[in-house]
Design a protein around this motif. Sequence first.
Motif, PDB file in Angstrom:
ATOM      1  N   ILE A 204      -9.896   5.499  -3.553  1.00 36.27           N
ATOM      2  CA  ILE A 204      -8.561   6.097  -3.441  1.00 36.27           C
ATOM      3  C   ILE A 204      -7.492   5.029  -3.253  1.00 36.27           C
ATOM      4  O   ILE A 204      -6.434   5.065  -3.890  1.00 36.27           O
ATOM      5  N   THR A 205      -7.747   4.047  -2.380  1.00 36.19           N
ATOM      6  CA  THR A 205      -6.728   3.019  -2.129  1.00 36.19           C
ATOM      7  C   THR A 205      -6.568   2.070  -3.303  1.00 36.19           C
ATOM      8  O   THR A 205      -5.580   1.334  -3.374  1.00 36.19           O
ATOM      9  N   ALA A 206      -7.521   2.066  -4.237  1.00 35.73           N
ATOM     10  CA  ALA A 206      -7.399   1.239  -5.446  1.00 35.73           C
ATOM     11  C   ALA A 206      -6.662   1.955  -6.564  1.00 35.73           C
ATOM     12  O   ALA A 206      -6.368   1.347  -7.596  1.00 35.73           O
ATOM     13  N   SER A 207      -6.350   3.234  -6.374  1.00 39.32           N
ATOM     14  CA  SER A 207      -5.709   4.044  -7.411  1.00 39.32           C
ATOM     15  C   SER A 207      -4.186   3.951  -7.309  1.00 39.32           C
ATOM     16  O   SER A 207      -3.594   4.414  -6.321  1.00 39.32           O
ATOM     17  N   ARG A 208      -3.570   3.368  -8.317  1.00 41.78           N
ATOM     18  CA  ARG A 208      -2.107   3.282  -8.318  1.00 41.78           C
ATOM     19  C   ARG A 208      -1.479   4.670  -8.433  1.00 41.78           C
ATOM     20  O   ARG A 208      -0.389   4.917  -7.894  1.00 41.78           O
ATOM     21  N   ALA A 209      -2.140   5.588  -9.131  1.00 43.76           N
ATOM     22  CA  ALA A 209      -1.604   6.940  -9.256  1.00 43.76           C
ATOM     23  C   ALA A 209      -1.482   7.617  -7.902  1.00 43.76           C
ATOM     24  O   ALA A 209      -0.573   8.425  -7.684  1.00 43.76           O
ATOM     25  N   LYS A 210      -2.393   7.290  -6.978  1.00 46.15           N
ATOM     26  CA  LYS A 210      -2.372   7.929  -5.662  1.00 46.15           C
ATOM     27  C   LYS A 210      -1.598   7.123  -4.627  1.00 46.15           C
ATOM     28  O   LYS A 210      -0.966   7.684  -3.737  1.00 46.15           O
ATOM     29  N   MET A 211      -1.641   5.802  -4.722  1.00 47.29           N
ATOM     30  CA  MET A 211      -1.022   4.946  -3.709  1.00 47.29           C
ATOM     31  C   MET A 211       0.359   4.428  -4.124  1.00 47.29           C
ATOM     32  O   MET A 211       1.115   3.952  -3.287  1.00 47.29           O
TER      33      MET A 211
ATOM     34  N   GLN B 251     -10.881  -1.374   7.865  1.00 43.65           N
ATOM     35  CA  GLN B 251      -9.817  -0.764   8.663  1.00 43.65           C
ATOM     36  C   GLN B 251      -8.446  -1.126   8.111  1.00 43.65           C
ATOM     37  O   GLN B 251      -7.491  -0.358   8.258  1.00 43.65           O
ATOM     38  N   ALA B 252      -8.338  -2.277   7.444  1.00 41.01           N
ATOM     39  CA  ALA B 252      -7.074  -2.610   6.777  1.00 41.01           C
ATOM     40  C   ALA B 252      -6.776  -1.602   5.672  1.00 41.01           C
ATOM     41  O   ALA B 252      -5.619  -1.196   5.474  1.00 41.01           O
ATOM     42  N   LEU B 253      -7.819  -1.177   4.947  1.00 43.05           N
ATOM     43  CA  LEU B 253      -7.633  -0.142   3.932  1.00 43.05           C
ATOM     44  C   LEU B 253      -7.209   1.182   4.557  1.00 43.05           C
ATOM     45  O   LEU B 253      -6.394   1.925   4.001  1.00 43.05           O
TER      46      LEU B 253
ATOM     47  N   PHE C  87       1.986   1.084  -2.916  1.00 35.81           N
ATOM     48  CA  PHE C  87       1.177   0.628  -1.780  1.00 35.81           C
ATOM     49  C   PHE C  87      -0.309   0.530  -2.131  1.00 35.81           C
ATOM     50  O   PHE C  87      -1.163   0.497  -1.248  1.00 35.81           O
ATOM     51  N   VAL C  88      -0.612   0.481  -3.422  1.00 36.20           N
ATOM     52  CA  VAL C  88      -1.998   0.323  -3.855  1.00 36.20           C
ATOM     53  C   VAL C  88      -2.575  -0.950  -3.265  1.00 36.20           C
ATOM     54  O   VAL C  88      -1.872  -1.949  -3.066  1.00 36.20           O
ATOM     55  N   ALA C  89      -3.851  -0.938  -2.941  1.00 35.89           N
ATOM     56  CA  ALA C  89      -4.489  -2.092  -2.303  1.00 35.89           C
ATOM     57  C   ALA C  89      -4.502  -3.295  -3.249  1.00 35.89           C
ATOM     58  O   ALA C  89      -4.682  -3.129  -4.462  1.00 35.89           O
ATOM     59  N   PRO C  90      -4.312  -4.505  -2.737  1.00 34.62           N
ATOM     60  CA  PRO C  90      -4.428  -5.704  -3.575  1.00 34.62           C
ATOM     61  C   PRO C  90      -5.817  -5.775  -4.204  1.00 34.62           C
ATOM     62  O   PRO C  90      -6.801  -5.298  -3.623  1.00 34.62           O
ATOM     63  N   ARG C  91      -5.894  -6.388  -5.375  1.00 32.29           N
ATOM     64  CA  ARG C  91      -7.164  -6.446  -6.079  1.00 32.29           C
ATOM     65  C   ARG C  91      -8.237  -7.176  -5.282  1.00 32.29           C
ATOM     66  O   ARG C  91      -9.413  -6.797  -5.304  1.00 32.29           O
TER      67      ARG C  91
ATOM     68  N   ASP D 169      10.482   1.967   1.780  1.00 31.45           N
ATOM     69  CA  ASP D 169       9.402   1.086   1.339  1.00 31.45           C
ATOM     70  C   ASP D 169       9.229  -0.116   2.264  1.00 31.45           C
ATOM     71  O   ASP D 169       8.101  -0.491   2.611  1.00 31.45           O
ATOM     72  N   ALA D 170      10.347  -0.738   2.652  1.00 30.45           N
ATOM     73  CA  ALA D 170      10.266  -1.915   3.515  1.00 30.45           C
ATOM     74  C   ALA D 170       9.653  -1.559   4.869  1.00 30.45           C
ATOM     75  O   ALA D 170       8.819  -2.299   5.402  1.00 30.45           O
ATOM     76  N   GLY D 171      10.056  -0.421   5.412  1.00 31.80           N
ATOM     77  CA  GLY D 171       9.520  -0.004   6.701  1.00 31.80           C
ATOM     78  C   GLY D 171       8.044   0.309   6.639  1.00 31.80           C
ATOM     79  O   GLY D 171       7.281  -0.010   7.557  1.00 31.80           O
ATOM     80  N   ARG D 172       7.620   0.909   5.551  1.00 29.78           N
ATOM     81  CA  ARG D 172       6.208   1.252   5.407  1.00 29.78           C
ATOM     82  C   ARG D 172       5.357   0.003   5.176  1.00 29.78           C
ATOM     83  O   ARG D 172       4.232  -0.103   5.671  1.00 29.78           O
ATOM     84  N   ARG D 173       5.900  -0.954   4.413  1.00 26.64           N
ATOM     85  CA  ARG D 173       5.153  -2.213   4.237  1.00 26.64           C
ATOM     86  C   ARG D 173       4.976  -2.916   5.570  1.00 26.64           C
ATOM     87  O   ARG D 173       3.913  -3.455   5.868  1.00 26.64           O
TER      88      ARG D 173
END
Length: 455
Positions: free
Chosen positions: A414-421, A98-100, A424-428, A262-266
């Motif tokens: 999808i969340t691991a893809s920097r091109a798409k995220m 759910q975090a993803l 905000f790409v997911a941490p490794r 960016d700050a608001g979305r983070r």
Amino acid sequence: MHAKSPPSADVMTAGQPPGGWRAERGEPSLSEVFGSVRVAAGASFWRKLVAFLGPGYLVAVGYMDPGNWATSLAGGSRYGYALLSVALMSNVMAILLQALCARLGVGAGRDLAQACRDAYPRWVAWPLWLFAEIAIAATDLAEIIGTAIGLNLLFGVPLAIGVLLTAADVFLILALQALGFRWVEALVVALLAVIAACFSIQIAMAHPDWGGVLRGFVPTPALVADRDMLYLALGILGATVMPHNLYLHSGLVQTRAYEADDAGRRQAIRLSTIDSTIALCFALTINASILILAAATFHSTGRYDVAELDRAHAFLAPLLGSSLAPTLFGIALICCGLNSTVTATLAGQVVMEGFIAIKLAPWLRRLVTRSIAIVPAALVTIWSGDKGAGQLLILSQVILSLQLPFAIVPLVWITASRAKMGRFVAPRWLTAATAVIAALIIALNIKLVVDFAVG
């Protein structure tokens, strides 16, 4: 208090690398409530957190629906406290997944259905949509049977009639959405409070072996070696980590009118993750309570085959020495069914609008979904009665488990893809952990299928 306007679709996708998606993001799903919950720009962290609390509890509802009751009752009555470890592991998996979802919904401005549509060719996206609809139908099937059994236990309504009456819940959803999305969330939280109170009283009456409870949270090799235990474990997994919740949560986080920079979305990702984590920890206590109640009342007295909700209801009074216990059980069951109705309706809307961009009136979408689930539920209850309904409940949860990979794998990829995220790409570490979860679920599903195929 000053509140910013809801972020537009263009603003929400600002900063994404060009070419990351096959198509531009269209109109958001749940557009009637998109950005409708105001978040004051200058508010403190705690006041913003309060504004973000809500979607997590709608997601948590899916982790304690009537189908979960059937699998937890069956597991607790047959294996005592041993399957508590499965409930705990499933809950940890759910928190990470759910975090993803929160990261996808806020970071990419897309729910999972839209992301699949915009990331994959049609020959991939359309089967994923079909699998998602099957999962929602299985979820709805569990809610229908659970609510019908609750009506039967408390008011004596015949099961077949109760199944048909569940179609009327569409009017409840429509009325609440007309008042505002916060009213929907308020109803869900209120019903969850009733469920928690009912189980707290029953657990106090049951006097469980707390040492056995603590030992039950430690996994045992029998979970894989015993085919029947694996079947129930997968049922609990399917009832806990539910495919439709992954689509739902990634859509619900967009109901908040957070700052679009960016700050608001983070911060929105962080607050949404806190919200879902708190709610899922609450869901774990409910799930564990159901299993503990079954272990303390049924398993400890030699009743190892209690899986039907009506049988559990009938046994509680003599075993706990109080006529209040079965009444509380029935009340909690109906509350679960009503809550699950809300989330299944919203999830169905997200999936249909996100995958194929078809918008139906909420009442029509609800009736279509309900009809798909009502037909088999009515046939089974008329043909085989209570026992068949209980078995259908457990089967629906295993179907959900088998559908999980078709939602989890796209979410992780999808969340691991920097091109798409973008930023905000997911941490490794999160990608690695959820990839292991996906691999584990796929492996367990393959083992279950092979075991039953070879007899």
